[in-house]
Design a protein around this motif. Structure first.
Motif, short mmCIF file in Angstrom:
data_model
loop_
_atom_site.label_atom_id
_atom_site.label_comp_id
_atom_site.label_asym_id
_atom_site.label_seq_id
_atom_site.Cartn_x
_atom_site.Cartn_y
_atom_site.Cartn_z
N GLY A 339 -2.27 -0.67 0.30
CA GLY A 339 -3.20 -1.68 -0.21
C GLY A 339 -3.34 -1.60 -1.72
O GLY A 339 -3.39 -2.62 -2.41
N VAL A 340 -3.38 -0.37 -2.27
CA VAL A 340 -3.51 -0.19 -3.71
C VAL A 340 -2.26 -0.69 -4.42
O VAL A 340 -2.33 -1.40 -5.43
N ILE A 341 -1.09 -0.31 -3.91
CA ILE A 341 0.17 -0.71 -4.56
C ILE A 341 0.32 -2.22 -4.54
O ILE A 341 0.69 -2.84 -5.55
N ARG A 342 0.03 -2.85 -3.40
CA ARG A 342 0.16 -4.30 -3.31
C ARG A 342 -0.69 -4.99 -4.37
O ARG A 342 -0.21 -5.83 -5.13
N GLY A 343 -1.97 -4.64 -4.40
CA GLY A 343 -2.87 -5.34 -5.30
C GLY A 343 -2.64 -5.00 -6.76
O GLY A 343 -2.54 -5.90 -7.61
N LEU A 344 -2.52 -3.71 -7.08
CA LEU A 344 -2.39 -3.30 -8.48
C LEU A 344 -1.05 -3.74 -9.06
O LEU A 344 -1.01 -4.34 -10.15
N ALA A 345 0.04 -3.45 -8.36
CA ALA A 345 1.36 -3.81 -8.89
C ALA A 345 1.51 -5.33 -8.98
O ALA A 345 2.04 -5.85 -9.96
N GLY A 346 1.04 -6.05 -7.96
CA GLY A 346 1.14 -7.50 -7.99
C GLY A 346 0.32 -8.10 -9.11
O GLY A 346 0.78 -9.02 -9.82
N GLY A 347 -0.89 -7.59 -9.34
CA GLY A 347 -1.73 -8.10 -10.41
C GLY A 347 -1.17 -7.81 -11.78
O GLY A 347 -1.17 -8.67 -12.67
N VAL A 348 -0.69 -6.58 -12.00
CA VAL A 348 -0.12 -6.23 -13.31
C VAL A 348 1.11 -7.08 -13.59
O VAL A 348 1.29 -7.58 -14.72
#
Length: 410
Positions: A339-348
């Protein structure tokens, strides 16, 4: 490729997927360039007739104007009476990108039978089908671009050939190459070996970026509607007839995507400049004399803005959060790290891509003060990466917590 088709044996015998790669790729690149070039040439001739019914100049002059517009869509810039104009009409660039994608996917399908099949690629066999096709595709495109520059360039206009070649290569390899990979089936094979979290991060990035551009377009349209009288007044002061008005509207449409990026930069907080020493942001509006251009009617009034506009900077955070949650609902996960990777990487990644858009949306549009028009690129990029990244991170955590709770209940 044969192994990813419904019937591998039948696809192997299907000559449509084994056409000559070198010939098809080179001609495909040239056709992609010629398709959009013809549209711009036709627009140039149509504008020539609409403005004065062909009373002044010659058809070759109209064709040269259309060719220069096409080159400007590739970052060439031009010189107008000695004044450099290097802004990129992103409307032309988007038309070029869409054409490259469509022709690239069809070309990829046509050459999908070349190279090893999916099983061989999975076993580690090298496959040069997509790189070779993309390189030849770009070569054919660059040849047409260089010929167009030779036809349209003059000592007065001075378009930059090096920038045209660079933009052509980037567009062909990034957009056309991606279309070739998808059409040939290679993209599906390559994506299968990536971790699910990274693939979903790409989906989050796409949703955040598209949602943000839609929101920016809605805000721009709303601002134009509120000040529609000002835009109409500008057109009346230009003393345009029906033909001139049509041409002016089409020219405005070519930079409408630029205006959308300006709007998104405003909503992020840093804002943009419309001249040296100016600033348009939610917390400060400093304007000076402006050229008579209808889209500028969307600008807020000079002076301190209303107090509520400062709260607009919360929109990117909320939008990234909602977009991430909606994306993760389609592919649930109960793992916090995913969940963290999806949101953080996608947003950055979405923030970085918007920063690139802000970098290419501005430029010089005239002499004097008008040499600096565009978003504050570095500030916009930092704000976009921070807002989309943190919003995506919180969205990923919220969605994961929600899905874990739903799993425990069931």
């Amino acid at each position: 490729m044969t192994s990813v088709l419904p019937d591998s044996a039948r696809a192997r015998d299907d000559l449509r997927h084994r056409r000559p790669l070198v010939l098809l790729a080179t001609l495909g690149g040239a056709a992609a360039a010629a398709a959009t070039l013809l549209v711009c040439l036709g627009a140039g001739v149509a504008g020539w007739f609409l403005t004065d019914a062909g009373a002044h100049g010659a058809p070759r002059d109209a064709l040269r104007v259309g060719a220069l517009g096409w080159l400007m869509g590739h970052g060439s810039g031009v010189s107008v009476q000695g004044v450099p104009v290097d802004v990129v009409p992103l409307g032309v660039t988007l038309l070029v990108a869409w054409t490259l994608w469509r022709i690239g996917t069809r070309l990829g399908d046509s050459v999908s039978g070349h190279g090893p099949d999916a099983d061989a690629i999975a076993d580690g066999e090298r496959d040069w089908t997509v790189p070779l096709t993309s390189g030849l595709f770009a070569a054919g495109y660059v040849v047409v671009a260089a010929l167009t520059h030779t036809f349209a360039a003059s000592a007065d206009t001075d378009p930059d050939l090096a920038r045209v070649v660079l933009w052509s290569l980037v567009l062909c390899l990034a957009v056309g190459g991606a279309g070739i990979a998808v059409g040939s089936g290679r993209a599906a094979i390559w994506a299968a070996v990536l971790p699910l979290a990274l693939r979903e991060a790409g989906a989050v990035c796409r949703r955040i970026l598209l949602s943000w551009l839609v929101l920016a377009a809605v805000v721009l349209l709303g601002a134009l509607v509120l000040d529609l009288d000002t835009a109409l007044n500008v057109m009346s002061q230009l003393h345009t007839d029906a033909g001139d008005g049509t041409v002016f509207t089409l020219l405005s449409a070519t930079v409408l995507p630029n205006a959308v990026v300006f709007s998104g930069s405003f909503l992020l907080g840093p804002g943009f400049a419309v001249g040296v020493g100016t600033l348009v942001s939610p917390t400060a509006v400093v304007l000076g004399p402006l050229p008579m251009f209808p889209l500028l009617a969307a600008l807020p009034d000079d002076g301190p803005p209303a107090g509520w506009t400062a709260y607009l900077v919360a929109l990117p955070w909320l939008l990234a959060l909602v977009a991430t949650v909606r994306t993760q609902l389609r592919t649930p996960t109960q793992r916090w790290d995913e969940g963290v990777i999806r949101g953080l990487a996608g947003g950055v990644l979405a923030g970085l891509l918007f920063g690139i858009a802000a970098a290419v949306a501005g430029g010089a549009v005239g002499p004097g003060r008008m040499t600096e028009v565009g978003p504050l690129v570095l500030d916009v990029t930092v704000h976009a990466v921070t807002a989309f990244g943190v919003g995506g991170l919180v969205g990923g955590l919220v969605a994961t917590a929600w899905q874990r709770r739903a799993a425990r209940r069931s």
